[in-house]
Design a protein around this motif. Structure first.
Motif, PDB file in Angstrom:
ATOM      1  N   HIS A  77       2.674 -13.664   7.211  1.00  0.00           N
ATOM      2  CA  HIS A  77       3.142 -12.906   6.009  1.00  0.00           C
ATOM      3  C   HIS A  77       4.649 -13.122   5.716  1.00  0.00           C
ATOM      4  N   ALA A  78       5.000 -14.497   6.214  1.00  0.00           N
ATOM      5  CA  ALA A  78       6.546 -14.935   5.899  1.00  0.00           C
ATOM      6  C   ALA A  78       6.836 -14.863   4.578  1.00  0.00           C
ATOM      7  N   HIS A  79       5.759 -14.961   3.527  1.00  0.00           N
ATOM      8  CA  HIS A  79       6.382 -15.048   2.017  1.00  0.00           C
ATOM      9  C   HIS A  79       5.739 -13.664   1.562  1.00  0.00           C
ATOM     10  N   ARG A  80       6.669 -12.933   0.923  1.00  0.00           N
ATOM     11  CA  ARG A  80       6.260 -11.584   0.499  1.00  0.00           C
ATOM     12  C   ARG A  80       6.879 -11.670  -1.046  1.00  0.00           C
ATOM     13  N   GLU A  81       5.787 -10.927  -1.743  1.00  0.00           N
ATOM     14  CA  GLU A  81       6.008 -10.447  -3.359  1.00  0.00           C
ATOM     15  C   GLU A  81       6.060  -9.032  -3.419  1.00  0.00           C
ATOM     16  N   ARG A  82       7.234  -8.573  -4.258  1.00  0.00           N
ATOM     17  CA  ARG A  82       7.327  -6.919  -4.248  1.00  0.00           C
ATOM     18  C   ARG A  82       6.734  -6.680  -5.694  1.00  0.00           C
ATOM     19  N   ILE A  83       5.949  -5.582  -5.783  1.00  0.00           N
ATOM     20  CA  ILE A  83       5.672  -5.093  -6.863  1.00  0.00           C
ATOM     21  C   ILE A  83       6.358  -3.640  -7.194  1.00  0.00           C
ATOM     22  N   ALA A  84       7.180  -3.629  -8.149  1.00  0.00           N
ATOM     23  CA  ALA A  84       8.125  -2.435  -8.389  1.00  0.00           C
ATOM     24  C   ALA A  84       7.071  -1.215  -8.731  1.00  0.00           C
ATOM     25  N   LEU A  85       7.269   0.066  -8.110  1.00  0.00           N
ATOM     26  CA  LEU A  85       6.682   1.221  -8.514  1.00  0.00           C
ATOM     27  C   LEU A  85       7.796   1.876  -9.237  1.00  0.00           C
ATOM     28  N   GLY A  86       8.066   1.634 -10.409  1.00  0.00           N
ATOM     29  CA  GLY A  86       9.115   2.197 -11.108  1.00  0.00           C
ATOM     30  C   GLY A  86       8.744   3.731 -11.720  1.00  0.00           C
ATOM     31  N   ASP A  87       7.608   3.776 -12.382  1.00  0.00           N
ATOM     32  CA  ASP A  87       7.324   5.137 -12.819  1.00  0.00           C
ATOM     33  C   ASP A  87       7.115   6.424 -11.930  1.00  0.00           C
ATOM     34  N   THR A  88       8.049   7.314 -12.073  1.00  0.00           N
ATOM     35  CA  THR A  88       7.376   8.527 -11.448  1.00  0.00           C
ATOM     36  C   THR A  88       5.982   8.955 -11.637  1.00  0.00           C
ATOM     37  N   ARG A 130      -5.787  10.612 -13.721  1.00  0.00           N
ATOM     38  CA  ARG A 130      -4.262  10.588 -13.315  1.00  0.00           C
ATOM     39  C   ARG A 130      -3.682  11.752 -12.847  1.00  0.00           C
ATOM     40  N   SER A 131      -4.594  12.813 -12.979  1.00  0.00           N
ATOM     41  CA  SER A 131      -3.838  14.191 -12.477  1.00  0.00           C
ATOM     42  C   SER A 131      -4.080  14.283 -11.040  1.00  0.00           C
ATOM     43  N   PHE A 132      -4.981  13.317 -10.485  1.00  0.00           N
ATOM     44  CA  PHE A 132      -5.266  13.267  -9.007  1.00  0.00           C
ATOM     45  C   PHE A 132      -4.901  11.967  -8.254  1.00  0.00           C
ATOM     46  N   ALA A 133      -4.712  10.999  -9.206  1.00  0.00           N
ATOM     47  CA  ALA A 133      -4.416   9.652  -8.725  1.00  0.00           C
ATOM     48  C   ALA A 133      -3.093   8.952  -9.397  1.00  0.00           C
ATOM     49  N   ALA A 134      -2.181   8.576  -8.435  1.00  0.00           N
ATOM     50  CA  ALA A 134      -0.832   7.868  -9.095  1.00  0.00           C
ATOM     51  C   ALA A 134      -1.197   6.224  -9.207  1.00  0.00           C
ATOM     52  N   VAL A 135      -1.074   5.599 -10.308  1.00  0.00           N
ATOM     53  CA  VAL A 135      -1.558   4.423 -10.528  1.00  0.00           C
ATOM     54  C   VAL A 135      -0.331   3.444 -10.994  1.00  0.00           C
ATOM     55  N   TRP A 136      -0.139   2.301 -10.212  1.00  0.00           N
ATOM     56  CA  TRP A 136       0.747   1.443 -10.738  1.00  0.00           C
ATOM     57  C   TRP A 136       0.061   0.129 -10.801  1.00  0.00           C
ATOM     58  N   GLN A 137       0.345  -0.831 -11.715  1.00  0.00           N
ATOM     59  CA  GLN A 137      -0.171  -2.165 -11.680  1.00  0.00           C
ATOM     60  C   GLN A 137       0.918  -3.446 -11.875  1.00  0.00           C
ATOM     61  N   SER A 138       0.495  -4.558 -11.194  1.00  0.00           N
ATOM     62  CA  SER A 138       1.468  -5.531 -11.460  1.00  0.00           C
ATOM     63  C   SER A 138       1.073  -6.367 -12.789  1.00  0.00           C
ATOM     64  N   GLU A 139       1.748  -7.379 -13.100  1.00  0.00           N
ATOM     65  CA  GLU A 139       1.465  -8.062 -14.486  1.00  0.00           C
ATOM     66  C   GLU A 139       0.033  -9.142 -14.033  1.00  0.00           C
ATOM     67  N   ARG A 140      -0.557  -9.573 -14.920  1.00  0.00           N
ATOM     68  CA  ARG A 140      -1.633 -10.426 -14.663  1.00  0.00           C
ATOM     69  C   ARG A 140      -0.996 -11.650 -14.206  1.00  0.00           C
ATOM     70  N   TYR A 141      -1.711 -12.284 -13.128  1.00  0.00           N
ATOM     71  CA  TYR A 141      -1.366 -13.526 -12.374  1.00  0.00           C
ATOM     72  C   TYR A 141      -2.052 -14.748 -13.012  1.00  0.00           C
ATOM     73  N   ASP A 142      -1.175 -15.748 -13.372  1.00  0.00           N
ATOM     74  CA  ASP A 142      -1.422 -17.014 -13.823  1.00  0.00           C
ATOM     75  C   ASP A 142      -2.290 -17.884 -12.989  1.00  0.00           C
ATOM     76  N   THR A 143      -2.023 -17.524 -11.762  1.00  0.00           N
ATOM     77  CA  THR A 143      -2.588 -18.414 -10.509  1.00  0.00           C
ATOM     78  C   THR A 143      -3.159 -17.382  -9.496  1.00  0.00           C
ATOM     79  N   VAL A 144      -4.004 -18.150  -8.548  1.00  0.00           N
ATOM     80  CA  VAL A 144      -4.729 -17.173  -7.425  1.00  0.00           C
ATOM     81  C   VAL A 144      -3.517 -16.895  -6.468  1.00  0.00           C
ATOM     82  N   ARG A 145      -3.497 -15.621  -6.153  1.00  0.00           N
ATOM     83  CA  ARG A 145      -2.669 -14.994  -5.221  1.00  0.00           C
ATOM     84  C   ARG A 145      -3.485 -14.689  -3.844  1.00  0.00           C
ATOM     85  N   LYS A 146      -3.110 -15.311  -2.763  1.00  0.00           N
ATOM     86  CA  LYS A 146      -3.976 -15.351  -1.491  1.00  0.00           C
ATOM     87  C   LYS A 146      -3.358 -14.350  -0.662  1.00  0.00           C
ATOM     88  N   VAL A 147      -3.518 -12.828  -0.562  1.00  0.00           N
ATOM     89  CA  VAL A 147      -2.856 -12.143   0.026  1.00  0.00           C
ATOM     90  C   VAL A 147      -3.543 -12.214   1.651  1.00  0.00           C
TER      91      VAL A 147
END
Length: 503
Positions: free
Chosen positions: A326-337, A376-393
């Motif tokens: 996991h030397a390379h990482r990508e952050r997904i911001a969780l900006g909304d309260t 949404r009253s019982f689950a907080a949800v944040w999503q990334s943008e759609r990816y143009d290429t495969v992301r290998k987690v």
């Protein structure tokens, strides 16, 4: 049971030149351990052979490893498999890899050296699950053990079934139930299990101390001093002993070492090998012993020590160490309260112990949920943008956020989903987190490691982080009417850090 009849009396027979005997071995304090011994053809005449000792898995009979024992004997090993104390026909009570279990392993080695053509300089141990945990502990305490293959086991018992300070309910209940059905739990185990499942916080430190004694990571210095060659194998979706604790332990080992992660759940990656069918995990274990006990130049020492199989594609990827994964990482911001009410299951789920990740292993169908339909009253949800290429987690996703509770205690469960164009989310990873003694209304920071994984997110998909407060896999600690607020202060933004493989 089949194992019961076979162990009723000592027996010997030869089949294809390999001999199998069922024997009684005196363990620690004279406790009788029911065992079987498999010796290679042509083992007479004073020749010595490397020996492998196999403690059985939790609740399994002593014939568990017979297919693998025969395969090892065919290639020149003496193999001694024994029923761990407290289970089936072995004497004593279940000690859960306590000091008596560790001493038993040494007594079995003593017996093998005295009663078989075993070479005292070439002793190995292996096992699945409970047998893996005992093997690691025994190797730390007995320098005669030169090599270990610990499969679907634990190196840190607390970080396995109490990660995030949250009781892994289904895992503990499964182990406790199987122990009562097939063995005799001792008073200490009954007390600890009762305190654990009843969430007795007054006994939390006692439980943690009990678990630490039974964790190889506690005895790491001894294991490293012995220079034991350690192979660790586990499944990404192990719901009893999640992979994170093995990866952390692997990084701390200083002797010869190998780490392998594959799709599946607890012990499912090794299961076909126990039936005598071709199996990658057992093939690797045999190669490990061949090199470290027989000196075979099979190249296992020259391969990348970390070998990972993706849940999404076949084949293996090699890495020089775990941190490189996991030397390379990508952050997904969780900006909304986000604000959620506790005590209600939103529908997001880590699945069912053993079953869900077994389906993922063979059918590539992880637990799924419709992300747009999550309440949404019982689950907080944040999503990334759609990816143009495969992301290998690859590796361990990390959640960093700020939580403000309305009660002093609470539980949250984080899920990372691969969300397709229709909004269906397939589970990539998850992890629970519990807090106690917090001041209501006062925010605090949460840093949570989700369970390590290897999953390919297709192009056109996105990642979603979902947080709710109830999951049947875990015991939750949310008082009635509790609420949680997730925020992202400007001075300390919230995010999920996703480890990605660079192409």
């Amino acid at each position: 049971m089949a194992g019961t009849a076979l162990t009723a009396a000592p027996a010997a027979h030869a089949e294809d030149g390999v001999s199998v005997r069922f024997v009684d071995i005196a363990g620690d304090g004279g406790t009788v351990l029911k065992a079987n011994v498999v010796t290679p053809a042509g083992s007479g005449g004073g020749a010595r052979h490397p020996v492998i000792v196999l403690p059985t898995s939790w609740a399994m009979p002593q014939i568990e490893y017979l297919a693998q024992a025969r395969a090892l004997a065919d290639s020149g090993y003496v193999v001694v498999s024994y029923n761990s104390r407290g289970f089936w026909q072995s004497g004593g009570e279940i000690e859960t890899a306590g000091p008596k279990d560790v001493a038993d392993a040494s007594r079995v080695i003593d017996w093998a050296l005295a009663h078989t053509p075993a070479d005292p300089a070439k002793v190995g141990m292996a096992g699945v699950s409970y047998g893996a945990g005992i093997s690691l502990l025994a190797a730390a305490h007995d320098p005669r053990v030169k090599a270990v293959a610990a499969l679907s086991g634990w190196a840190d018992l607390i970080d396995s079934i109490y990660s995030g300070r949250t009781q892994h309910l289904q895992a503990a209940a499964l182990l406790g139930g199987a122990g009562h059905l097939t063995g005799r739990p001792g008073p200490e185990l009954r007390q600890v299990l009762g305190d654990f499942l009843s969430s007795n916080l007054a006994k939390e430190e006692d439980m943690i101390a009990w678990g630490r004694e039974r964790s190889a990571v506690t005895h790491l210095d001894r294991l490293n001093a012995n220079r034991t060659a350690v192979m660790l194998g586990n499944a990404w979706g192990d719901t009893i002993f999640p992979p994170n604790q093995y990866a952390s332990f692997f990084e701390k080992l200083t002797g010869p070492k190998r780490l392998e992660f594959r799709p599946g759940d607890h012990a499912t990656a090794e299961a076909t090998g126990l039936l005598g069918l071709p199996n990658d995990t057992w093939t690797s274990a045999h190669r490990w012993f061949d090199h470290h006990l027989k000196g075979a130049a099979n190249g296992v020492d020259r391969e990348q020590p970390v070998q990972l199989a993706s849940r999404s594609a076949g084949g293996y990827e090699g890495y020089p160490d775990w941190k490189s994964v996991h030397a390379h990482r990508e952050r997904i911001a969780l900006g909304d309260t986000e604000h959620v009410w506790a005590n209600v299951d939103s529908g997001a789920s880590g699945g069912i112990v053993l079953l869900s990740n077994l389906l993922d292993q063979f059918l590539r169908t992880p637990p799924a949920v419709s992300v747009p339909l999550l309440p949404r009253s019982f689950a907080a949800v944040w999503q990334s943008e759609r990816y143009d290429t495969v992301r290998k987690v690859r590796g361990t996703p990390l959640l960093h956020t700020t939580v403000t509770p309305t009660k002093e205690s609470g539980t949250l469960v984080a899920y990372l989903y691969d969300v397709g164009p229709l909004g269906v989310g397939k589970l990539v990873s998850n992890a629970p987190y519990t807090f106690h003694g917090r001041t209501p209304g006062r925010p605090f920071t949460v840093d949570l490691e989700l369970f390590s994984t290897a999953y390919d997110v297709p192009a056109g998909h996105r990642l979603a982080l979902v947080v709710d407060t109830v999951d049947p896999l875990y015991i939750e600690h949310n008082p009635t009417g509790a609420q949680l607020t997730f925020s992202s202060p400007a001075a300390d933004p919230s995010y999920v850090s996703v480890p990605l493989r660079e192409e």
